[in-house]
Design a protein around this motif. Sequence first.
Motif, PDB file in Angstrom:
ATOM      1  N   MET A 130       0.822  -1.194   0.000  1.00  0.00           N
ATOM      2  CA  MET A 130       0.000   0.000   0.000  1.00  0.00           C
ATOM      3  C   MET A 130       0.867   1.260   0.000  1.00  0.00           C
ATOM      4  O   MET A 130       0.605   2.209  -0.731  1.00  0.00           O
ATOM      5  CB  MET A 130      -0.921  -0.013   1.232  1.00  0.00           C
ATOM      6  CG  MET A 130      -1.964   1.066   1.227  1.00  0.00           C
ATOM      7  SD  MET A 130      -3.192   0.871   2.543  1.00  0.00           S
ATOM      8  CE  MET A 130      -2.187   0.893   4.005  1.00  0.00           C
ATOM      9  N   LYS A 133       2.466   1.735  -3.498  1.00  0.00           N
ATOM     10  CA  LYS A 133       1.504   2.257  -4.466  1.00  0.00           C
ATOM     11  C   LYS A 133       1.216   3.732  -4.204  1.00  0.00           C
ATOM     12  O   LYS A 133       1.111   4.533  -5.133  1.00  0.00           O
ATOM     13  CB  LYS A 133       0.200   1.464  -4.413  1.00  0.00           C
ATOM     14  CG  LYS A 133       0.289   0.119  -5.079  1.00  0.00           C
ATOM     15  CD  LYS A 133      -1.055  -0.572  -5.050  1.00  0.00           C
ATOM     16  CE  LYS A 133      -0.986  -1.915  -5.752  1.00  0.00           C
ATOM     17  NZ  LYS A 133      -2.286  -2.600  -5.739  1.00  0.00           N
ATOM     18  N   TYR A 134       1.083   4.103  -2.933  1.00  0.00           N
ATOM     19  CA  TYR A 134       0.830   5.488  -2.566  1.00  0.00           C
ATOM     20  C   TYR A 134       1.983   6.378  -3.021  1.00  0.00           C
ATOM     21  O   TYR A 134       1.767   7.433  -3.608  1.00  0.00           O
ATOM     22  CB  TYR A 134       0.627   5.592  -1.053  1.00  0.00           C
ATOM     23  CG  TYR A 134       0.534   7.002  -0.547  1.00  0.00           C
ATOM     24  CD1 TYR A 134      -0.631   7.742  -0.705  1.00  0.00           C
ATOM     25  CD2 TYR A 134       1.606   7.610   0.098  1.00  0.00           C
ATOM     26  CE1 TYR A 134      -0.723   9.033  -0.246  1.00  0.00           C
ATOM     27  CE2 TYR A 134       1.523   8.899   0.560  1.00  0.00           C
ATOM     28  CZ  TYR A 134       0.357   9.609   0.387  1.00  0.00           C
ATOM     29  OH  TYR A 134       0.277  10.885   0.840  1.00  0.00           O
ATOM     30  N   ARG A 135       3.212   5.949  -2.779  1.00  0.00           N
ATOM     31  CA  ARG A 135       4.380   6.741  -3.188  1.00  0.00           C
ATOM     32  C   ARG A 135       4.447   6.887  -4.704  1.00  0.00           C
ATOM     33  O   ARG A 135       4.810   7.940  -5.217  1.00  0.00           O
ATOM     34  CB  ARG A 135       5.662   6.112  -2.653  1.00  0.00           C
ATOM     35  CG  ARG A 135       5.836   6.336  -1.171  1.00  0.00           C
ATOM     36  CD  ARG A 135       7.153   5.810  -0.678  1.00  0.00           C
ATOM     37  NE  ARG A 135       7.300   6.086   0.745  1.00  0.00           N
ATOM     38  CZ  ARG A 135       8.253   5.583   1.486  1.00  0.00           C
ATOM     39  NH1 ARG A 135       9.149   4.761   0.953  1.00  0.00           N
ATOM     40  NH2 ARG A 135       8.331   5.877   2.757  1.00  0.00           N
ATOM     41  N   LYS A 137       1.887   6.927  -6.779  1.00  0.00           N
ATOM     42  CA  LYS A 137       0.843   7.872  -7.173  1.00  0.00           C
ATOM     43  C   LYS A 137       1.262   9.305  -6.868  1.00  0.00           C
ATOM     44  O   LYS A 137       1.081  10.200  -7.693  1.00  0.00           O
ATOM     45  CB  LYS A 137      -0.474   7.548  -6.447  1.00  0.00           C
ATOM     46  CG  LYS A 137      -1.158   6.314  -6.975  1.00  0.00           C
ATOM     47  CD  LYS A 137      -2.427   6.029  -6.206  1.00  0.00           C
ATOM     48  CE  LYS A 137      -3.071   4.744  -6.683  1.00  0.00           C
ATOM     49  NZ  LYS A 137      -4.283   4.428  -5.928  1.00  0.00           N
TER      50      LYS A 137
END
Length: 154
Positions: A130, A133-135, A137
């Motif tokens: 998670m 993926k956040y980084r 984005k």
Amino acid sequence: MKNEHLSEEEIQALALGTEKQSKFYDHLQHCSKCKKSIDTYRTIFTALAEQPALTFDFTVTPPPEMSMQKIKPRPTSFSILALGILSFLTLSLGIIGCLASRITSKGFLLSNGIIIGIATLILYGLLAEMVIKYRRKISTIRQSNLQHLTSSTF
């Protein structure tokens, strides 16, 4: 007769005409300060009503680079696949542990320890996925904003 001055709300209501002046007639007959405040608010409200409505002479649209950008779905990553396999193993060990606990009392404790350990690994793996993926984005958004800022002219 009321000895105190009218409140701001009462003065504004009188200036707007939403409050009847007869209610405060005795006070207004003797209080020039409240009369002056009502007249001041009437002047302000009249001036505000005469102001033209606010309009903007521009439209806000996203830059063409941002609207043309297509987000490509990423294939399932290795970590998700590994977490799926670990989940299956955890479930299998849980079943084996329950069966072993019927035979010996140590089997149940051993299987619970293994399940808790693997479940912890799975949770850490999901959390790591998670965050990654956040980084990604955030990085994409920053690059897009940077490209937009460097390419736009004022």
